[in-house]
Write an enzyme that holds these catalytic residues in place. Structure first.
Site, mmCIF file in Angstrom:
data_model
loop_
_atom_site.group_PDB
_atom_site.id
_atom_site.type_symbol
_atom_site.label_atom_id
_atom_site.label_comp_id
_atom_site.label_asym_id
_atom_site.label_seq_id
_atom_site.Cartn_x
_atom_site.Cartn_y
_atom_site.Cartn_z
ATOM 1 N N PHE A 121 3.419 4.274 4.074
ATOM 2 C CA PHE A 121 2.901 3.007 4.769
ATOM 3 C C PHE A 121 2.370 1.965 3.811
ATOM 4 O O PHE A 121 1.725 2.097 2.671
ATOM 5 C CB PHE A 121 1.845 3.467 5.630
ATOM 6 C CG PHE A 121 1.241 2.413 6.233
ATOM 7 C CD1 PHE A 121 1.834 1.976 7.556
ATOM 8 C CD2 PHE A 121 0.344 1.244 6.099
ATOM 9 C CE1 PHE A 121 1.778 0.860 8.342
ATOM 10 C CE2 PHE A 121 -0.107 -0.011 6.921
ATOM 11 C CZ PHE A 121 0.799 -0.221 8.036
ATOM 12 N N ASP A 206 1.398 1.865 -4.714
ATOM 13 C CA ASP A 206 0.626 1.027 -3.746
ATOM 14 C C ASP A 206 -0.877 1.536 -3.728
ATOM 15 O O ASP A 206 -1.103 2.746 -3.011
ATOM 16 C CB ASP A 206 1.177 1.024 -2.474
ATOM 17 C CG ASP A 206 0.253 0.425 -1.137
ATOM 18 O OD1 ASP A 206 -0.850 0.027 -1.574
ATOM 19 O OD2 ASP A 206 1.064 0.250 -0.106
ATOM 20 N N LYS A 235 -7.854 -4.093 0.771
ATOM 21 C CA LYS A 235 -8.747 -3.480 1.492
ATOM 22 C C LYS A 235 -10.362 -3.500 0.808
ATOM 23 O O LYS A 235 -11.180 -4.523 0.805
ATOM 24 C CB LYS A 235 -8.737 -1.818 1.536
ATOM 25 C CG LYS A 235 -7.488 -1.950 2.606
ATOM 26 C CD LYS A 235 -7.398 -0.389 2.977
ATOM 27 C CE LYS A 235 -6.174 0.034 4.113
ATOM 28 N NZ LYS A 235 -6.636 -0.271 5.324
HETATM 29 C C1 PLP Z 1 -1.393 2.145 1.496
HETATM 30 C C2 PLP Z 1 -1.494 0.984 2.337
HETATM 31 N N1 PLP Z 1 -0.640 0.165 1.854
HETATM 32 C C3 PLP Z 1 -0.763 -1.291 2.604
HETATM 33 C C4 PLP Z 1 -1.444 -1.290 3.921
HETATM 34 C C5 PLP Z 1 -1.382 -2.722 4.497
HETATM 35 O O1 PLP Z 1 -2.562 -3.286 4.313
HETATM 36 P P1 PLP Z 1 -3.180 -4.814 5.150
HETATM 37 O O2 PLP Z 1 -3.531 -3.980 6.454
HETATM 38 O O3 PLP Z 1 -4.411 -5.063 4.292
HETATM 39 O O4 PLP Z 1 -2.188 -5.637 5.036
HETATM 40 C C6 PLP Z 1 -2.296 -0.418 4.232
HETATM 41 C C7 PLP Z 1 -3.126 -0.357 5.295
HETATM 42 O O5 PLP Z 1 -3.578 0.506 5.850
HETATM 43 C C8 PLP Z 1 -2.196 0.716 3.455
HETATM 44 O O6 PLP Z 1 -2.958 1.948 3.656
#
Ligand code: PLP
Length: 377
Positions: A121, A206, A235
């Protein structure tokens, strides 16, 4: 009657107050928080250093755009730089941080593909969504951004096959698949990534969910012996103030020359005041404490749950823990029973209860949460 779009499956109550690691709803019920607002409130709800820094900054200058020098961004970038190894671009969210990473990869290696992991994700905007290899996330949004391909996470054979057939510029990966089910990367898979990196494929990690101390180190890649070419954070970087960052090795920094990318709010003084306070608190001592708490937590949790027929296994690193259920149809019922007992937890994947307590939670509170889990599961 609501004037909001129905794109979230919301619970039927509001949270109106947070104190330390406890949340209160609109009818006065208290909950122990094992969610951190989906991995955001790592420093808890009473993070005084952050509150003071943001309030002070609000009085002086809340916004100025990126047309001017920004000493606060410099400070935060320095703290994220691993001693000057990385340079930072600031944005407002995880998905934006990944968009920046994807754009940078395109500039470094034009005409090649990005290899992302099945079940990963990376966010909801088009680039990040195109890297999110989950049917339920991508369904209905075709055409997606071209030149993304996929392989199975933790499957070196699948990785080898994708790299051989793929004209690959970069591999994009999470150290723990968070939304996908709190599934940690194996060291074997990390080593294979390292090998491909040494052959010139960019490694993009990520760290949006795993970063900022969540796994007991500033970023999780440290624990796998990885040094990504690019990594992303968001986050918990802002502990409740929206912020994100994309970091890249110094050698690629010049490629993002003036005008290549940007954001009105990215690195906004309020967000940077908070991020600076967060990172100042993430000392070696603090991280050591997180690792110690995590060890105790995992031991206690395993002791309490391992004999339960309802629990298949427990997995995770640091304070990012998944309880894999034997029967996935029980997931939402279990979460609601936990809420009734005063514990907020999250789902992940289709069969996992995800626990992301604030890193400042006391051992006693962590134990209290385990007790509730033991009763309900
Ligand atoms: C690993 C990862 N990358 C990207 C995102 C996306 O982040 P945002 O919701 O701040 O756009 C998330 C959100 O849960 C995530 O867990």
């Amino acid at each position: 009657m609501t004037n909001l779009l129905p794109n979230y499956g919301r619970l039927p109550f509001a949270l109106v107050k947070g104190e330390n690691t406890t949340l209160t709803d609109d009818v006065g019920n208290d909950y122990l928080d094992f969610t951190s607002g989906i991995g955001v409130m790592n420093m808890g709800y009473s993070f005084e250093d952050g509150k003071n820094a943001v309030k002070a900054q609000l009085d002086v200058l809340s916004h100025m755009s990126n047309l001017y020098q920004n000493p606060l961004q410099e400070e935060v970038a320095e703290k994220l730089s691993y001693g000057g190894t990385y340079k930072a671009f600031f944005c407002n969210s995880g998905t934006e941080a990944n968009e920046a990473a994807i754009k940078l990869v395109r500039l470094i290696k034009p005409g090649k593909k990005i290899l992302a992991m099945n079940n990963g994700f990376h966010g909801r905007t088009f680039g990040a969504m195109s890297a999110t290899m989950q049917e339920k996330i991508q369904a209905g949004f075709a055409p997606l951004v071209p030149d993304f391909t996929s392989c199975d996470y933790n499957d070196v054979t699948s990785l080898d096959k994708a790299v051989k057939t793929g004209n690959i510029a970069a591999i994009m990966v999470e150290c723990i698949q968070g939304e996908g089910g709190v599934l940690p990367m194996t060291q074997e898979f990390a080593d294979a990534l390292k090998t491909y990196q040494s052959q010139g494929i960019l490694l993009v990690v990520d760290e949006v969910q795993t970063g900022i101390g969540r796994t007991g180190t500033l970023f999780a890649f440290e624990q796998f012996g990885l040094q990504p070419d690019i990594f992303t954070a968001a986050k918990a970087l802002g502990n409740g103030i929206p912020t994100g960052a994309m970091l890249t090795l110094d050698k690629y920094a010049e490629i993002f020359s003036a005008g290549k990318h940007g954001s009105t709010f990215g690195g906004n003084p309020l967000a940077m005041a908070q991020a600076n306070a967060v990172l100042s608190n993430l000392t070696e001592e603090f991280l050591t404490e997180v690792r110690q708490k995590s060890n105790i937590f995992l031991t206690e949790l395993s002791k309490s749950l391992s004999n339960k027929a309802s629990v298949k296994k427990i997995q995770g690193i640091g304070l990012m823990i998944g309880i894999v259920l034997a029967d996935e149809t029980k997931l939402s019922e279990d979460l609601s029973k936990l809420r009734e007992q005063g514990l907020l937890a999250l789902s992940a994947g289709h069969d996992v209860i995800r626990l992301l307590p604030p890193l400042v939670m006391s051992e006693q509170q962590l134990s209290a949460g385990i007790k509730i889990l033991e009763e309900v599961l």
